[in-house]
Design a protein around this motif. Structure first.
Motif, PDB file in Angstrom:
ATOM      1  N   ASP A 104      -8.650   4.826   2.122  1.00  0.00           N
ATOM      2  CA  ASP A 104      -9.114   5.189   3.461  1.00  0.00           C
ATOM      3  C   ASP A 104      -8.507   6.535   3.825  1.00  0.00           C
ATOM      4  O   ASP A 104      -7.277   6.704   3.819  1.00  0.00           O
ATOM      5  CB  ASP A 104      -8.711   4.129   4.478  1.00  0.00           C
ATOM      6  CG  ASP A 104      -9.331   2.779   4.166  1.00  0.00           C
ATOM      7  OD1 ASP A 104     -10.563   2.704   4.076  1.00  0.00           O
ATOM      8  OD2 ASP A 104      -8.568   1.804   3.978  1.00  0.00           O
ATOM      9  N   MET A 141     -18.646  -5.933  -5.331  1.00  0.00           N
ATOM     10  CA  MET A 141     -19.266  -5.142  -4.271  1.00  0.00           C
ATOM     11  C   MET A 141     -20.443  -5.890  -3.650  1.00  0.00           C
ATOM     12  O   MET A 141     -20.683  -5.795  -2.441  1.00  0.00           O
ATOM     13  CB  MET A 141     -19.723  -3.788  -4.822  1.00  0.00           C
ATOM     14  CG  MET A 141     -18.586  -2.876  -5.273  1.00  0.00           C
ATOM     15  SD  MET A 141     -17.335  -2.546  -4.002  1.00  0.00           S
ATOM     16  CE  MET A 141     -16.068  -3.752  -4.434  1.00  0.00           C
ATOM     17  N   TYR A 151       0.842  -1.192   0.000  1.00  0.00           N
ATOM     18  CA  TYR A 151       0.000   0.000   0.000  1.00  0.00           C
ATOM     19  C   TYR A 151       0.880   1.245   0.000  1.00  0.00           C
ATOM     20  O   TYR A 151       2.095   1.186   0.167  1.00  0.00           O
ATOM     21  CB  TYR A 151      -0.949   0.004   1.190  1.00  0.00           C
ATOM     22  CG  TYR A 151      -0.285   0.054   2.549  1.00  0.00           C
ATOM     23  CD1 TYR A 151      -0.095   1.269   3.210  1.00  0.00           C
ATOM     24  CD2 TYR A 151       0.137  -1.114   3.186  1.00  0.00           C
ATOM     25  CE1 TYR A 151       0.513   1.326   4.451  1.00  0.00           C
ATOM     26  CE2 TYR A 151       0.752  -1.075   4.426  1.00  0.00           C
ATOM     27  CZ  TYR A 151       0.933   0.145   5.050  1.00  0.00           C
ATOM     28  OH  TYR A 151       1.548   0.208   6.281  1.00  0.00           O
ATOM     29  N   GLN A 177      -8.629   0.307  -2.589  1.00  0.00           N
ATOM     30  CA  GLN A 177      -9.326   0.767  -1.389  1.00  0.00           C
ATOM     31  C   GLN A 177      -8.624   2.013  -0.872  1.00  0.00           C
ATOM     32  O   GLN A 177      -7.406   1.999  -0.634  1.00  0.00           O
ATOM     33  CB  GLN A 177      -9.317  -0.321  -0.317  1.00  0.00           C
ATOM     34  CG  GLN A 177      -9.918   0.099   1.016  1.00  0.00           C
ATOM     35  CD  GLN A 177     -11.426   0.310   0.937  1.00  0.00           C
ATOM     36  OE1 GLN A 177     -12.133  -0.488   0.342  1.00  0.00           O
ATOM     37  NE2 GLN A 177     -11.899   1.386   1.550  1.00  0.00           N
ATOM     38  N   GLU A 202     -20.057   3.789   0.329  1.00  0.00           N
ATOM     39  CA  GLU A 202     -21.237   3.271   1.017  1.00  0.00           C
ATOM     40  C   GLU A 202     -22.280   4.390   1.093  1.00  0.00           C
ATOM     41  O   GLU A 202     -21.949   5.572   0.976  1.00  0.00           O
ATOM     42  CB  GLU A 202     -20.877   2.777   2.415  1.00  0.00           C
ATOM     43  CG  GLU A 202     -19.887   1.621   2.424  1.00  0.00           C
ATOM     44  CD  GLU A 202     -20.394   0.408   1.667  1.00  0.00           C
ATOM     45  OE1 GLU A 202     -21.588   0.060   1.797  1.00  0.00           O
ATOM     46  OE2 GLU A 202     -19.591  -0.196   0.916  1.00  0.00           O
ATOM     47  N   HIS A 224     -14.196   6.523   3.432  1.00  0.00           N
ATOM     48  CA  HIS A 224     -13.743   5.351   2.685  1.00  0.00           C
ATOM     49  C   HIS A 224     -14.379   5.341   1.292  1.00  0.00           C
ATOM     50  O   HIS A 224     -15.545   5.722   1.125  1.00  0.00           O
ATOM     51  CB  HIS A 224     -14.120   4.058   3.415  1.00  0.00           C
ATOM     52  CG  HIS A 224     -13.765   4.061   4.865  1.00  0.00           C
ATOM     53  ND1 HIS A 224     -12.499   3.793   5.329  1.00  0.00           N
ATOM     54  CD2 HIS A 224     -14.521   4.332   5.974  1.00  0.00           C
ATOM     55  CE1 HIS A 224     -12.482   3.882   6.652  1.00  0.00           C
ATOM     56  NE2 HIS A 224     -13.701   4.218   7.061  1.00  0.00           N
ATOM     57  N   LYS A 231     -13.818   3.258  -2.911  1.00  0.00           N
ATOM     58  CA  LYS A 231     -13.122   2.284  -3.747  1.00  0.00           C
ATOM     59  C   LYS A 231     -13.009   2.840  -5.158  1.00  0.00           C
ATOM     60  O   LYS A 231     -13.903   3.542  -5.639  1.00  0.00           O
ATOM     61  CB  LYS A 231     -13.866   0.947  -3.745  1.00  0.00           C
ATOM     62  CG  LYS A 231     -13.938   0.293  -2.373  1.00  0.00           C
ATOM     63  CD  LYS A 231     -14.811  -0.955  -2.383  1.00  0.00           C
ATOM     64  CE  LYS A 231     -14.798  -1.650  -1.029  1.00  0.00           C
ATOM     65  NZ  LYS A 231     -15.406  -0.820   0.032  1.00  0.00           N
ATOM     66  N   TYR A 255     -12.210   1.679  -9.148  1.00  0.00           N
ATOM     67  CA  TYR A 255     -12.167   0.523 -10.059  1.00  0.00           C
ATOM     68  C   TYR A 255     -11.857   1.007 -11.460  1.00  0.00           C
ATOM     69  O   TYR A 255     -12.346   2.062 -11.890  1.00  0.00           O
ATOM     70  CB  TYR A 255     -13.524  -0.185 -10.046  1.00  0.00           C
ATOM     71  CG  TYR A 255     -13.712  -1.218 -11.141  1.00  0.00           C
ATOM     72  CD1 TYR A 255     -13.059  -2.448 -11.080  1.00  0.00           C
ATOM     73  CD2 TYR A 255     -14.549  -0.961 -12.221  1.00  0.00           C
ATOM     74  CE1 TYR A 255     -13.244  -3.404 -12.075  1.00  0.00           C
ATOM     75  CE2 TYR A 255     -14.743  -1.910 -13.222  1.00  0.00           C
ATOM     76  CZ  TYR A 255     -14.084  -3.127 -13.142  1.00  0.00           C
ATOM     77  OH  TYR A 255     -14.261  -4.072 -14.127  1.00  0.00           O
ATOM     78  N   TRP A 274      -3.781   3.916   0.522  1.00  0.00           N
ATOM     79  CA  TRP A 274      -4.249   3.418  -0.766  1.00  0.00           C
ATOM     80  C   TRP A 274      -3.730   1.996  -0.933  1.00  0.00           C
ATOM     81  O   TRP A 274      -2.519   1.780  -1.001  1.00  0.00           O
ATOM     82  CB  TRP A 274      -3.745   4.293  -1.907  1.00  0.00           C
ATOM     83  CG  TRP A 274      -4.217   5.723  -1.835  1.00  0.00           C
ATOM     84  CD1 TRP A 274      -4.069   6.590  -0.791  1.00  0.00           C
ATOM     85  CD2 TRP A 274      -4.902   6.437  -2.861  1.00  0.00           C
ATOM     86  NE1 TRP A 274      -4.622   7.809  -1.091  1.00  0.00           N
ATOM     87  CE2 TRP A 274      -5.140   7.752  -2.364  1.00  0.00           C
ATOM     88  CE3 TRP A 274      -5.332   6.121  -4.139  1.00  0.00           C
ATOM     89  CZ2 TRP A 274      -5.791   8.726  -3.096  1.00  0.00           C
ATOM     90  CZ3 TRP A 274      -5.969   7.092  -4.887  1.00  0.00           C
ATOM     91  CH2 TRP A 274      -6.201   8.377  -4.376  1.00  0.00           C
ATOM     92  N   LYS A 275      -4.657   1.052  -1.019  1.00  0.00           N
ATOM     93  CA  LYS A 275      -4.263  -0.356  -1.092  1.00  0.00           C
ATOM     94  C   LYS A 275      -4.945  -1.025  -2.268  1.00  0.00           C
ATOM     95  O   LYS A 275      -6.164  -0.910  -2.444  1.00  0.00           O
ATOM     96  CB  LYS A 275      -4.639  -1.075   0.208  1.00  0.00           C
ATOM     97  CG  LYS A 275      -4.168  -2.524   0.266  1.00  0.00           C
ATOM     98  CD  LYS A 275      -4.471  -3.138   1.624  1.00  0.00           C
ATOM     99  CE  LYS A 275      -3.934  -4.565   1.704  1.00  0.00           C
ATOM    100  NZ  LYS A 275      -4.228  -5.178   3.041  1.00  0.00           N
ATOM    101  N   HIS A 276      -4.170  -1.722  -3.089  1.00  0.00           N
ATOM    102  CA  HIS A 276      -4.727  -2.454  -4.226  1.00  0.00           C
ATOM    103  C   HIS A 276      -5.214  -3.815  -3.747  1.00  0.00           C
ATOM    104  O   HIS A 276      -4.414  -4.667  -3.342  1.00  0.00           O
ATOM    105  CB  HIS A 276      -3.672  -2.626  -5.318  1.00  0.00           C
ATOM    106  CG  HIS A 276      -4.217  -3.239  -6.574  1.00  0.00           C
ATOM    107  ND1 HIS A 276      -3.430  -3.825  -7.525  1.00  0.00           N
ATOM    108  CD2 HIS A 276      -5.495  -3.364  -7.025  1.00  0.00           C
ATOM    109  CE1 HIS A 276      -4.176  -4.285  -8.513  1.00  0.00           C
ATOM    110  NE2 HIS A 276      -5.435  -4.017  -8.223  1.00  0.00           N
ATOM    111  N   ILE A 277      -6.539  -4.004  -3.765  1.00  0.00           N
ATOM    112  CA  ILE A 277      -7.142  -5.294  -3.410  1.00  0.00           C
ATOM    113  C   ILE A 277      -7.196  -6.136  -4.681  1.00  0.00           C
ATOM    114  O   ILE A 277      -7.924  -5.805  -5.621  1.00  0.00           O
ATOM    115  CB  ILE A 277      -8.554  -5.106  -2.825  1.00  0.00           C
ATOM    116  CG1 ILE A 277      -8.536  -4.082  -1.683  1.00  0.00           C
ATOM    117  CG2 ILE A 277      -9.125  -6.439  -2.376  1.00  0.00           C
ATOM    118  CD1 ILE A 277      -7.682  -4.463  -0.515  1.00  0.00           C
TER     119      ILE A 277
END
Length: 678
Positions: free
Chosen positions: A89, A260, A60, A87, A181, A240, A242, A244, A76-79
């Motif tokens: 945060d 999702m 991240y 993702q 969300e 938060h 995301k 894509y 910043w994290k690549h899921i």
């Protein structure tokens, strides 16, 4: 962090984030982010919080920036599981020494060739409304437009308008999306986009804003709605979202919607009030007791919850009207007929036959069914843009279910020559008026039968009627016409824009278009096992799921739906024009369950289960339940500020809502062990 995300500095030595699609086919196509947040107060942008520092870590990145009003620290994290996404945060700290009201916006620019197109699931599709559409609701125009007519090159919406709170955009080279969300620490979130000759952007808002105007269900919009949050000195909030990216394929939304949903499936639980058998018993009672009018031989379209009110307004809460398909008529009489036969209830059987006899006895001069019957006026054309038009979907749906009634009755040892004659008249009409390319047309002149509107996919359900008619009457010409139409309507599915099903929302993309397409292509696949039809059925079902809620809405504390703990996961948005939750997806439950079997894709099972479970809520169990009478079912659950305040419910029982629960409950019983609803 792998090559999907690239951080570099521009000519001004400012950090810029580039997020590429996984295939990374073009180095000049990417999502671009050059700030962490924008801060605004009312309509004025106060500052952009630029990226001051970047710290790489294992898996991240930490990005931070400080402005006059706020300091932002972010991860910043690549899921990489599933379709893959980033993702983000954000920890946001308010720097001022005095409280203030502000909004925060997270922006991304789509870089690449071509004009943009859009999707906010359930709420906005492409341009969303044609210029020549007779219905007024938000429309995108690259050139800008008249905001008073709800035309603009930019839009912002509340997230509770969306079945999945995400905004997708495409150009000729790639796609990108931001997803949040519904609720954050700052309240209800928002989604937005802009596309013109200056560029293409998508964003999310904390809290929401709606602009340039607010759509409340009317042709005349309400003013813009800019929601702000009151920050106190030193206050920290966590936000938060995301990110894509995908290919330029218009179907590239599907992997992310599925991803999702998988997350929401674990976080948002279902709450069916009963099982399928109880639901069928209650709705059979409700359809017969509250909607069957023997004096008129109809299933009335509405019945008022409040019977005292109905008496005080001379019965006008009970609408003594009947469409032959769609919002009343044959499909629901068929459901009552099958339930009555299976459960030895002759009253139900007689009522259903009475309604079907009435409809079959009244054909328009064109040779099709009339669309509707109205007390004091008799048979007529329905709710179409012109009073001489009959709409293909209404007529074809009535034909389809009358064929199903004939088939069911034949197996039980009963024949109905008048029904057969009426069905054949309708099927022959469809074949005769079909264009050489397979198009059945959408609107017909009630007297001459001439096709007066070719645009749209309103005629797609003729495919199902002709296929089942071919089996019943052993007519190959019906099957040939259905297959020709399957090739024609394919373009709507591949364009991810199926429109024209309901009479009252002229040439509008709706969830009902998705249902009809699923039914048509599943039946085509069953007719010849052509994989092309199966793939089109799958694509139709995937598009349908963009209208289906993946999460449970946060209803206002004192609202009716909050008090009853209504779970919205599985409900469908009617359309971008009619923004409320409805149960019409029960129409294609048997085809969706068979699609699951053919594909072995449990996603279709899970999302069909959600829809059934959602509408095993709010079936009146006894007189007085949620102020309704036993067996009543409403049409509308209000999910946002459209037509009524969020959390309200329409206090009318609709024959189609009751009838579809009855229909789907019976059809789904064969899959009860897989559905695990009780």
């Amino acid at each position: 962090m792998d090559s999907i995300m690239n951080i570099q500095t521009d000519k001004k030595d400012q950090y810029v984030i580039q997020i590429f699609p996984p295939d990374r086919k073009g180095e000049n196509a990417f999502l671009k982010l050059n700030s962490l947040l924008e801060v605004y107060n009312g309509e004025q942008t106060l500052e952009k919080i630029l990226i001051d520092e970047v710290t790489p870590n294992d898996g991240y990145h930490l990005l931070s920036g400080k402005g006059e009003y706020f300091t932002v620290e972010s991860e910043w994290k690549h899921i990489q599981d599933g379709c893959g996404f980033i993702q983000v945060d954000l920890q946001v700290t308010f720097n001022k020494e005095c409280s203030g009201n502000y909004g925060l916006q997270f922006n991304a620019d789509l870089i690449g060739n071509g004009k943009p197109t859009w999707m906010i699931p359930g709420a906005f599709y492409k341009e969303n409304r044609f210029e020549h559409n007779t219905r007024q609701y938000p429309r995108y125009d690259y050139r800008g437009g008249n905001h008073g007519e709800m035309v603009s090159d930019y839009w912002s919406f509340r997230s509770d308008r969306a079945a999945l709170p995400a905004v997708f955009t495409w150009n000729d080279e790639m796609s990108g999306a931001l997803c949040v969300e519904e609720m954050s620490e700052l309240g209800l979130t928002g989604l937005g986009f802009k596309g013109n000759n200056e560029g293409t952007s998508v964003w999310v808002n904390f809290p929401y804003k709606e602009e340039p105007v607010t759509f409340i269900g009317n042709a005349i919009p309400a003013p813009k709605d800019i929601s702000l949050y009151s920050f106190t000195p030193g206050e920290k909030v966590h936000l938060h979202l995301k990110i894509y990216t995908g290919s330029a394929d218009l179907h590239s939304y599907d992997p992310f919607v599925r991803e999702m949903y998988k997350i929401h499936q674990q976080e948002h639980q279902l709450n069916p009030w009963m099982g399928l058998e109880e639901a069928a018993e209650l709705t059979a009672h409700g359809l017969y007791t509250w909607h069957y009018m023997p004096e008129h031989r109809i299933l009335s379209e509405t019945a008022a919850f409040d019977r005292e009110f109905n008496n005080n307004v001379k019965g006008m809460g009970d609408r003594p009207h009947m469409h032959v398909g769609w919002v009343s008529g044959v499909p629901y009489a068929y459901a009552l007929l099958t339930y009555g036969r299976k459960n030895n209830n002759q009253e139900y059987v007689n009522a259903a036959k009475d309604v079907l006899d009435n409809i079959a006895s009244a054909l328009a001069p064109s040779g099709t069914f009339w669309a509707s019957w109205v007390l004091g006026k008799g048979w007529g054309t329905g709710w179409n843009p012109k009073n001489t038009w009959l709409q293909a979907r209404t007529i074809s749906e009535a034909t389809l279910f009358l064929i199903r009634a004939l088939s069911f009755e034949k197996q039980a040892g009963f024949t109905h020559p008048d029904w057969e004659k009426a069905v054949q008249s309708n099927l022959n009409f469809a074949v005769i008026h079909q264009r050489s390319d397979g198009n059945f047309g959408s609107y017909y002149h009630c007297e001459t039968g001439d096709v007066e509107e070719w645009d749209g996919a309103g005629g797609i359900l003729w495919i199902a009627a002709l296929l089942e008619g071919s089996n019943f009457f052993e007519r190959d010409s019906y099957r040939s016409a259905a297959e020709k139409a399957g090739h024609y309507y394919e373009s709507f599915v591949l364009d991810e824009y199926i429109y024209g099903a309901p009479e009252d929302v002229h040439l509008t993309p709706t969830s009902e278009d998705a249902y009809n397409s699923v039914v048509a292509y599943v039946l085509l696949y069953e007719s010849d096992k052509n994989e092309k039809w199966l793939n089109l059925a799958k694509s139709s079902a995937d598009w349908l799921m963009t209208f289906r809620w993946s999460y449970n809405l946060a209803f206002p504390e004192y609202s009716f739906l909050h008090q009853y703990d209504f779970r919205s996961r599985g409900a469908d948005q009617a359309s971008p024009s009619n923004q409320h939750l409805h149960n019409y997806g029960l129409f294609c439950v048997p085809e969706m369950l068979r699609l699951w079997k053919y594909t072995d894709d449990t996603y279709y099972l899970d999302r069909t289960r959600d829809h059934i479970a959602c509408f095993l809520q709010f079936i009146a169990r006894k007189d007085g339940d949620f102020n309704a009478y036993k067996g009543m079912v409403t049409e509308r659950f209000y999910n946002t500020n459209c037509f009524q305040p969020k959390g309200m419910m329409l206090t009318l029982s609709h024959s189609w809502c009751v009838g579809l629960v009855l229909y789907a409950a019976q059809e789904a019983l064969a899959y009860n062990d897989s559905l695990l609803l009780s």
